[in-house]
Design a protein around this motif. Structure first.
Motif, mmCIF file in Angstrom:
data_model
loop_
_atom_site.group_PDB
_atom_site.id
_atom_site.type_symbol
_atom_site.label_atom_id
_atom_site.label_comp_id
_atom_site.label_asym_id
_atom_site.label_seq_id
_atom_site.Cartn_x
_atom_site.Cartn_y
_atom_site.Cartn_z
ATOM 1 N N GLU A 14 -17.401 -44.581 21.501
ATOM 2 C CA GLU A 14 -17.050 -43.579 22.563
ATOM 3 C C GLU A 14 -15.589 -42.952 22.476
ATOM 4 O OE1 GLU A 14 -19.584 -44.005 25.830
ATOM 5 O OE2 GLU A 14 -20.099 -45.442 25.122
ATOM 6 N N THR A 15 -14.660 -43.006 21.506
ATOM 7 C CA THR A 15 -13.627 -41.991 21.267
ATOM 8 C C THR A 15 -13.947 -41.396 22.328
ATOM 9 O OG1 THR A 15 -13.358 -41.088 19.146
ATOM 10 C CG2 THR A 15 -12.939 -43.533 19.982
ATOM 11 N N ASN A 16 -11.662 -40.235 22.457
ATOM 12 C CA ASN A 16 -11.723 -39.626 22.956
ATOM 13 C C ASN A 16 -10.289 -39.522 22.250
ATOM 14 O OD1 ASN A 16 -11.570 -37.059 24.374
ATOM 15 N ND2 ASN A 16 -10.114 -37.698 25.602
ATOM 16 N N TRP A 17 -9.999 -38.191 22.335
ATOM 17 C CA TRP A 17 -8.714 -37.893 21.491
ATOM 18 C C TRP A 17 -8.008 -36.937 21.719
ATOM 19 C CZ3 TRP A 17 -5.724 -40.637 19.240
ATOM 20 C CH2 TRP A 17 -4.631 -40.446 18.239
ATOM 21 N N LEU A 18 -6.429 -37.128 22.555
ATOM 22 C CA LEU A 18 -5.589 -35.960 22.794
ATOM 23 C C LEU A 18 -4.801 -35.929 22.333
ATOM 24 C CD1 LEU A 18 -6.213 -36.703 26.537
ATOM 25 C CD2 LEU A 18 -7.034 -35.098 25.669
ATOM 26 N N GLY A 19 -4.087 -36.658 20.978
ATOM 27 C CA GLY A 19 -2.679 -36.571 19.326
ATOM 28 C C GLY A 19 -2.804 -35.057 19.606
ATOM 29 N N ASP A 20 -2.329 -34.991 18.379
ATOM 30 C CA ASP A 20 -1.206 -34.924 17.587
ATOM 31 C C ASP A 20 -2.410 -34.287 16.449
ATOM 32 O OD1 ASP A 20 0.502 -33.443 19.048
ATOM 33 O OD2 ASP A 20 1.827 -34.426 17.823
ATOM 34 N N GLN A 21 -2.797 -35.020 16.307
ATOM 35 C CA GLN A 21 -4.048 -34.815 14.439
ATOM 36 C C GLN A 21 -5.142 -34.270 15.273
ATOM 37 O OE1 GLN A 21 -2.187 -37.545 15.854
ATOM 38 N NE2 GLN A 21 -0.917 -39.375 13.407
ATOM 39 N N ALA A 22 -5.272 -33.727 14.237
ATOM 40 C CA ALA A 22 -7.390 -32.997 15.039
ATOM 41 C C ALA A 22 -8.057 -33.951 15.560
ATOM 42 C CB ALA A 22 -7.450 -32.120 13.682
ATOM 43 N N THR A 23 -8.360 -35.401 15.144
ATOM 44 C CA THR A 23 -9.276 -35.928 15.660
ATOM 45 C C THR A 23 -8.392 -37.291 14.956
ATOM 46 O OG1 THR A 23 -9.736 -36.017 12.997
ATOM 47 C CG2 THR A 23 -11.144 -34.775 14.215
ATOM 48 N N ILE A 24 -8.954 -38.082 15.979
ATOM 49 C CA ILE A 24 -9.169 -39.950 16.172
ATOM 50 C C ILE A 24 -9.800 -40.350 14.611
ATOM 51 C CG2 ILE A 24 -11.273 -40.610 17.216
ATOM 52 C CD1 ILE A 24 -9.134 -42.967 18.389
ATOM 53 N N GLU A 25 -10.473 -40.111 13.921
ATOM 54 C CA GLU A 25 -10.508 -40.613 12.558
ATOM 55 C C GLU A 25 -9.075 -40.237 11.286
ATOM 56 O OE1 GLU A 25 -13.755 -40.457 15.325
ATOM 57 O OE2 GLU A 25 -12.692 -38.745 14.527
#
Length: 376
Positions: A292-303
């Motif tokens: 159940e991840t969430n991503w707010l970084g610069d890459q498109a996805t956490i993967e």
């Protein structure tokens, strides 16, 4: 205030009012700054139970306080009955997690579902251009993206509990208290003549009237009271327990076994109804797997970040400092690999990720699905 909110004067803003001093000050400051403020309070659980507990949230006295505050400020105020949604999304999930041998964080689930999903929909339906809350966390805009950052007052920072806020939600949310410390907020409340200026803060698990969450779990999920063995990690059966829901990872007290060395709960096996114990060093975690991840970084996805082996600072409990780690991608899942063994890691808790190059910035995170110990 207008600079912090980033909207023109007169824009409609929904203020999420819990009845506490923080959210009340937010509503008052927004109104004073010339915004068209609409206060909304959620009733999340039974009024009668909540009235028995001081420092509760979103029920009973707090709803009354929010209504009085809105009248004092001079803004419209609505109370929405979300009790059924809260039970399904937060309380039931809380009880189920303990049955699975996990250690849940209900405040994150509440923010993730009822408050930042359902309530945001209401704010948009009311024609608001933003929703403001009393959380201590910063929102900064870089280019066309919003970033989540720690609050100026690190002792009040709530970024751990808000990691699941999506990019779309973050673009819509505002956190006007981000640059203030709690004494300043209480001072503002007093200067505005708000009667809740000295009101105590709410407790973390707001829906447990007595603070005894095990009694709640026993009532909702009595099967958690099935007895089982307390087993040393070397295979020795050391004793019996009266229910796996009595135990959490890292627990030392209340084991009622004596082998001449300090023992800690290092694993829970709900299928076998076993509480597995071992020495403190067995608590050290080399890596963990996220769900159940969430991503707010610069890459498109956490993967994508995980495949790149992105360096991060990983925070596994709200009371712990973030530790250096890197992301990895293995067997279709995102993993966090610690530079050194990390203690206090429990499935069900959140692992919140911060930027190693800018430790104020929240990159996202996920819930801990499983762990790999340093001592295999």
């Amino acid at each position: 205030m207008r600079q912090a909110v980033g909207l023109p004067q007169g824009a409609r803003v929904v203020a999420a009012m819990s009845g506490g001093v923080d959210s009340t000050v937010v509503a008052a400051l927004l109104h004073k700054a010339g915004y068209d403020v609409v206060g909304v309070t959620l009733q999340l659980y039974d009024h009668g139970e909540a009235l028995k507990k001081k420092g509760a949230c979103c029920a009973g006295q707090d709803i009354h306080d929010a209504r009085l505050a809105a009248d004092t400020i001079g803004i419209p105020h609505y109370v929405l009955d979300y009790e059924s949604r809260f039970k399904d999304a937060v309380i039931d999930q809380f009880a189920d997690s303990y049955l699975k041998g996990q250690t849940p964080v209900p405040c994150i689930r509440c923010n993730q579902t009822v408050k930042f999903r359902d309530l945001l929909d209401v704010a948009r339906d009311l024609g608001a251009e933003a929703m403001a809350t009393g959380h201590y966390v910063r929102r900064a805009t870089h280019g066309n993206r919003s970033q989540m950052r720690k609050a100026v007052d690190h002792s009040r920072d709530q970024s751990y509990f808000l990691f699941a806020t999506t990019q779309d939600q973050l673009d819509y949310l505002r956190f006007p208290l981000a640059d203030l410390e709690k004494p300043q907020v209480r001072g503002v409340a007093a200067s505005l003549g708000l009667r809740i200026a000295a009101k105590p803060d709410s407790q973390d698990i707001c829906f447990v009237p007595t603070g005894d969450y095990r009694t709640l779990i026993d009532r909702l999920r009595p099967q958690g009271r099935e007895a089982g063995d307390i087993v040393h990690m070397d295979g020795r059966v050391l004793g019996r327990h009266s229910g796996i829901t009595d135990y959490t990872i890292g627990q030392r007290r209340g084991l009622n076994v004596a082998v001449g060395e300090p023992l800690f709960v290092v694993k829970l096996d709900p299928e076998k109804r076993q509480v597995i114990v071992g020495p403190r060093e067995a608590l050290l975690t080399a890596s963990l797997t996220l769900e159940e991840t969430n991503w707010l970084g610069d890459q498109a996805t956490i993967e994508e970040a995980a495949r790149d082996g992105a360096p991060v600072l990983a925070r596994v409990r709200s009371t712990r400092q973030p530790s250096p780690a890197r992301l990895a991608f293995q067997d279709g899942a995102v993993q966090v690999v610690f530079d050194q063994g990390e203690e206090g890691v429990a499935p069900g808790q959140a692992c919140v990720l911060y930027d190693q190059a800018d430790d104020e910035r929240v990159l996202g995170g996920g819930f801990i699905q499983s762990t790999t110990a340093v001592l295999a």
